[in-house]
Design an enzyme around this catalytic site. Structure first.
Site, short mmCIF file in Angstrom:
data_model
loop_
_atom_site.label_atom_id
_atom_site.label_comp_id
_atom_site.label_asym_id
_atom_site.label_seq_id
_atom_site.Cartn_x
_atom_site.Cartn_y
_atom_site.Cartn_z
N GLY A 76 0.81 -1.19 -0.20
CA GLY A 76 -0.26 0.38 0.14
C GLY A 76 0.62 1.08 -0.09
N GLY B 109 2.89 2.29 -2.75
CA GLY B 109 2.42 3.28 -3.70
C GLY B 109 3.42 2.66 -4.87
N GLU C 239 -12.02 1.12 29.38
CA GLU C 239 -11.21 1.55 28.81
C GLU C 239 -10.57 3.26 29.86
OE1 GLU C 239 -10.70 1.08 25.37
OE2 GLU C 239 -11.55 -0.71 25.58
#
Length: 712
Positions: free
Chosen positions: A233, A235, A453
């Protein structure tokens, strides 16, 4: 409305198939085929009926009548074919038929048995006798040959299907490379961002093709090959397409898997044919994508190598730098697995240059955002710098996906422009996963997730030199029931021991909150424990951060090419050392857990306020978490957040903060935010205990998930 008949017709591409008219009957082509087949069938029957002799005057009579006519000497001539007798009478006679008495002079009858005296009797009476062979039965002949005709037809059909047509019956070893046409849409270097060094390397090759004398006058020669290396990914293929658009020379492209076939020697033949085409079009560029499919290390893995793949690789090595030179043919290849490539393929003379296309930094990400937003209407509140800072570690493909998701979200909301709020929601969807609001969660589970969390976020915020919290949510996203998302203040390339220990404490903050508040342990911390153990083991075995084991590395990770990751890892230390490694890993993780428990105990009230706010709002950003830490009240929820229904597509994420507040949180001054966090940590926790000095290592993190910010 304009008249459809006055609309200009779009030009049809030369050589392309003609599109069927929408007003054309659906079965027009089928009716033509049926008419053609009917004509083929009826034409021979018509010809047969026209040219066959008329047989209306011939009358079938009984054999006894024939004998009577023969005895009365009224038979002039006969023709015998097998057991059938056809004859001519001298005088017409009458016979009884279904229509009554009928006169005839030509007759036909069948012998009921073989009569050897019949011919002699006719000759004695002066009858002219003629014998003929029976006619050929074409139907029987066709039925006899039909199986062979079907077998031959099927064989020809399968050969044509395998080779892609009759004209390719003998082109099995031909190259499947595609020559880029001049009228194809071109990608240029203006469409590539975030890979400036790679662009410079490739631009030099293009300049050499345009003006070779500029470099040859000083004795330089054109590079024979360029290997593009990098994660998926980033390029690499896009750079090759840009080279094709900028070069102005013939550009052949194909995949590494196109060489591999089930028959030995076909791949080598295709390599030869590919370079022959390149020589005929020299100077030219040949691009092979995913070259690791054919360029893997020879003789590696179980059972030796693969004959077809190794012969293909040998032929590729010879064509690139063998006895014969291929002047003017440049090979560009791309792979994300350079570790499995054969060393002979990587040496200078074949791939003279190895260009690393890595994940972009903050400036590169901003340039990639600028490239992808050129074709979409963007609102004035969109700040690409803020988006670039909020997407660390993402590749160009990830950024393109964020822009596309933002455009789709704005279209679902019937917006005329893509706003910053759309980009923030799309970024959260790509980085943290899509929301799963339909998942049924009990109140006890929701409370457990909220404290889990909250423990992550609170330990992270009160730990000095740690990456700040970007957003906390208890809405299930992707495969996680809750997410605490961190973003770094600056781009980080090396990681200190202090940072690693802070990362461990933050990872274990959720389990510490469960033990401290809920008095139980849940499976929700499974991924946290796995990541914490892996990070601690790397600190001990790879980065030399253990005082007991010293600055050494343990465990050889030279993985076999065909056996997968770490399936055949070599162990180069003793059992005693293994026990020491396990003890050090446990010591580091236990120290981080105790530290997280201590932080949460001293801030129990803040932990409960943070969990209660999560239960009420479901999502908290960095600014709201800072208000809770300072003991201030949170602002009232916006009506769009508090009253939006959960099942409408226009408000897919009702609990998310607005675009303005998201920008304000992202635009907080990094030094100011870091200073506030350090002051809060000093005020609540004090400094670290003596005897645990922090160290730094010049070794970067081996893998992105160990050092890059992520989910907890």
């Amino acid at each position: 409305m304009s008249d459809p008949r006055n609309r200009p017709r779009s030009p049809r591409r030369a050589g392309g198939p003609r599109r069927p008219s929408p007003n054309r009957p659906r079965f027009a082509g089928l009716s033509k085929s049926l008419a053609l087949w009917l004509l083929i069938i009826l034409l021979p029957l018509t010809i047969y009926q026209l040219f066959m002799p008329k047989q209306q005057s011939i009358v079938d009579i009984k054999y006894s009548e024939f004998v009577d006519q023969l005895d009365s000497d009224n038979v002039e001539s006969v023709t015998i074919t097998d057991r059938q007798i056809r004859g001519q009478l001298e005088q017409p006679a009458k016979t009884a038929t279904d229509q009554g008495l009928r006169s005839y002079d030509e007759f036909r009858t069948v012998l009921p048995f073989e009569d050897p005296d019949l011919v002699r009797n006719m000759q004695e009476r002066g009858v002219e006798v003629e014998a003929r062979e029976p006619p050929i039965n074409w139907f029987t002949q066709v039925v006899a040959w039909l199986p062979w005709i079907l077998i031959i037809g099927l064989w020809i059909f399968f050969i044509r299907q395998i080779q892609g047509g009759g004209s390719k019956a003998f082109s099995f070893g031909k190259s499947k490379a595609k020559l880029l046409s001049a009228d194809a849409p071109k990608v240029t270097f203006d469409d590539v961002a975030g890979a400036d060094e790679a662009k410079e390397e490739l631009e030099e090759i293009i300049e050499f093709l345009r003006d070779p004398k500029k470099f040859q006058r000083l004795g330089g020669r054109i590079p024979k090959g360029v290997l593009l290396l990098g994660p998926p990914g980033t390029g690499k293929t896009l750079l090759a397409r840009a080279v094709a658009g900028e070069a102005g020379v013939p550009f052949f492209s194909m995949s590494g898997s196109d060489f591999v076939e089930m028959f030995v020697g076909v791949g080598a033949s295709r390599v030869r044919d590919l370079f022959e085409q390149g020589k005929a079009h020299a100077p030219c560029i040949i691009f092979i994508d995913e070259i690791d499919a054919v360029g893997r290390h020879r003789g590696a893995g179980l059972g030796g190598g693969h004959d077809e793949r190794e012969q293909t690789l040998n032929q590729l090595l010879v064509e690139m730098d063998g006895f014969e030179s291929n002047e003017g043919v440049i090979l560009i290849a791309a792979t994300n697995r350079p570790d499995v490539l054969d060393p002979a393929l990587l040496r200078p003379g074949r791939f003279d240059r190895q260009v690393v296309v890595d994940r972009p930094d903050v400036r590169g990400r901003e340039g990639i955002f600028a490239v992808h937003v050129r074709d979409i209407p963007v609102a004035e509140d969109v700040d690409l710098k803020v988006l670039a800072k909020g997407t660390p570690g993402l590749s160009g493909a990830d950024i393109e996906n964020i822009v596309n998701e933002a455009a789709l979200l704005a279209a679902r909301r019937n917006h005329t422009e893509v706003s910053m709020d759309d980009f923030e929601m799309a970024k959260d969807k790509v980085m943290m996963g899509a929301e799963r609001k339909s998942l049924v969660i009990t109140e006890n589970e929701k409370r457990s997730i909220a404290f889990h969390e909250a423990g992550h976020a609170l330990v992270r915020m009160l730990t000095p030199a740690a990456d700040p919290v970007h957003k906390v949510t208890i809405i299930p996203r992707g495969r996680a029931l809750g997410v605490t998302h961190f973003l770094p203040v600056d781009e980080r390339h090396i990681y200190s021991r202090e940072w690693c220990e802070n990362q461990l404490s933050a990872l274990l903050g959720g389990r510490a909150a469960e033990v401290l508040v809920l008095k139980e342990m849940t499976t929700g911390a499974g991924d946290d424990l796995n990541r914490a153990t892996d990070l601690a083991r790397r600190m001990v075995t790879k980065w030399g951060m253990s005082e007991v084991l010293g600055p050494l590395t343990y465990g050889d990770e030279q993985e076999q090419v065909f056996l997968g990751r770490e399936i055949a890892q070599h162990r180069d230390y003793s059992e005693e050392t293994a026990r020491l490694i396990d003890a050090e890993v446990k010591k580091i993780v236990t120290f981080a857990f105790d530290r997280a428990v201590s932080i949460l105990k001293e801030n129990d009230a803040v932990l409960h306020r943070l969990a209660d706010a999560l239960l009420e709002r479901e999502i908290l950003d960095r600014e709201e978490i800072g208000l809770i830490l300072d003991g201030r009240e949170l602002p009232d929820m916006e009506p769009s957040e508090a009253e939006a229904p959960a099942d409408t597509s226009a408000t897919a994420e009702p609990a998310l903060v607005g675009g303005d507040r998201a920008q304000a949180a992202s635009r907080m001054s990094a030094p100011h935010d870091e200073e506030k966090r350090r002051e809060a940590a000093d005020r609540v926790n004090g400094r670290r205990a003596a005897g645990e000095p922090s160290r730094s290592t010049r070794e970067p993190a081996a893998r992105a998930e160990d050092g890059a910010p992520g989910e907890a």
